[in-house]
Design a protein around this motif. Structure first.
Motif, PDB file in Angstrom:
ATOM      1  N   GLY A  15      12.471 -33.970  56.524  1.00  0.00           N
ATOM      2  CA  GLY A  15      11.075 -34.518  56.772  1.00  0.00           C
ATOM      3  C   GLY A  15      11.438 -36.228  57.334  1.00  0.00           C
ATOM      4  N   GLY A  16      12.916 -36.337  57.872  1.00  0.00           N
ATOM      5  CA  GLY A  16      13.150 -37.412  58.842  1.00  0.00           C
ATOM      6  C   GLY A  16      13.530 -37.082  59.812  1.00  0.00           C
ATOM      7  N   MET A  83      11.101 -34.711  67.718  1.00  0.00           N
ATOM      8  CA  MET A  83      10.833 -34.010  66.481  1.00  0.00           C
ATOM      9  C   MET A  83      10.744 -35.217  65.181  1.00  0.00           C
ATOM     10  SD  MET A  83      14.325 -31.938  67.273  1.00  0.00           S
ATOM     11  CE  MET A  83      15.271 -33.383  66.647  1.00  0.00           C
ATOM     12  N   ASN A  84       9.714 -34.605  64.170  1.00  0.00           N
ATOM     13  CA  ASN A  84       9.165 -35.020  62.957  1.00  0.00           C
ATOM     14  C   ASN A  84       8.817 -34.074  62.113  1.00  0.00           C
ATOM     15  OD1 ASN A  84       8.640 -37.472  63.912  1.00  0.00           O
ATOM     16  ND2 ASN A  84       6.986 -36.020  65.166  1.00  0.00           N
ATOM     17  N   SER A  85       9.423 -34.711  60.678  1.00  0.00           N
ATOM     18  CA  SER A  85       9.651 -33.493  59.468  1.00  0.00           C
ATOM     19  C   SER A  85      10.101 -32.231  59.331  1.00  0.00           C
ATOM     20  CB  SER A  85       7.748 -33.003  59.197  1.00  0.00           C
ATOM     21  OG  SER A  85       6.913 -34.001  59.152  1.00  0.00           O
ATOM     22  N   LEU A  86      11.717 -33.137  60.149  1.00  0.00           N
ATOM     23  CA  LEU A  86      12.549 -31.921  59.953  1.00  0.00           C
ATOM     24  C   LEU A  86      13.393 -31.099  59.069  1.00  0.00           C
ATOM     25  CD1 LEU A  86      14.724 -33.968  62.297  1.00  0.00           C
ATOM     26  CD2 LEU A  86      14.008 -31.715  63.048  1.00  0.00           C
ATOM     27  N   LYS A  87      13.573 -29.930  58.746  1.00  0.00           N
ATOM     28  CA  LYS A  87      13.556 -29.498  57.698  1.00  0.00           C
ATOM     29  C   LYS A  87      15.378 -28.903  58.078  1.00  0.00           C
ATOM     30  CE  LYS A  87       9.131 -26.946  58.078  1.00  0.00           C
ATOM     31  NZ  LYS A  87       8.002 -25.433  58.186  1.00  0.00           N
ATOM     32  N   PRO A  88      15.879 -28.118  56.870  1.00  0.00           N
ATOM     33  CA  PRO A  88      17.386 -27.516  56.794  1.00  0.00           C
ATOM     34  C   PRO A  88      17.431 -26.668  58.407  1.00  0.00           C
ATOM     35  CG  PRO A  88      16.951 -28.534  54.981  1.00  0.00           C
ATOM     36  CD  PRO A  88      15.159 -28.447  55.697  1.00  0.00           C
TER      37      PRO A  88
END
Length: 127
Positions: A15-16, A83-88
């Motif tokens: 989410g970061g 990059m937003n809403s980062l996912k694993p």
């Protein structure tokens, strides 16, 4: 050949957000395509986003749409990837690439067509 140096990678929680930078030097006035690629362990290198500096159009991979944005500061010769809403699953080494040719259509995703590459910056998304 253009020299490229990436920065801005790091570790973030899901989410970061992160902003990657790629400083370009040497022959940048001839650059027609700049792009971000990424490579996760055990995976092939894949195109994330591209920009065509001469007219400003951008391309995004489906995995990046609605979350990532590519831009370029032409005065400073710096390429960015917001990059937003980062996912694993975004965890990878991110590479900046450039070429003097206009690599539009499906070509922008073809890593073999790019002449110049940076050393990469690690992005880790984990809780």
């Amino acid at each position: 050949q253009v020299q490229l140096v990436e920065s801005g990678g790091g570790s973030v929680q899901p989410g970061g957000s992160l902003r990657l930078s790629c400083a370009a030097s040497g022959g940048t006035d001839r650059t027609s395509t700049m792009a971000w690629f990424r490579q996760a362990p055990g995976n092939k290198r894949e195109g994330v986003a591209a920009i065509f500096p001469r007219h400003g159009q951008t391309r995004l991979a489906d995995s990046a749409k609605d979350r990532f944005a590519i831009s370029r500061d032409n005065a400073k010769n710096v390429l960015y990837l917001e990059m937003n809403s980062l996912k694993p699953e975004d965890t990878a080494i991110y590479y900046c690439a450039a070429d003097d040719r206009l690599l539009d259509g499906a070509n922008w995703r073809n890593q073999r067509l790019y002449e110049s590459w940076g050393q990469g910056t690690q992005v880790t998304v984990s809780s």
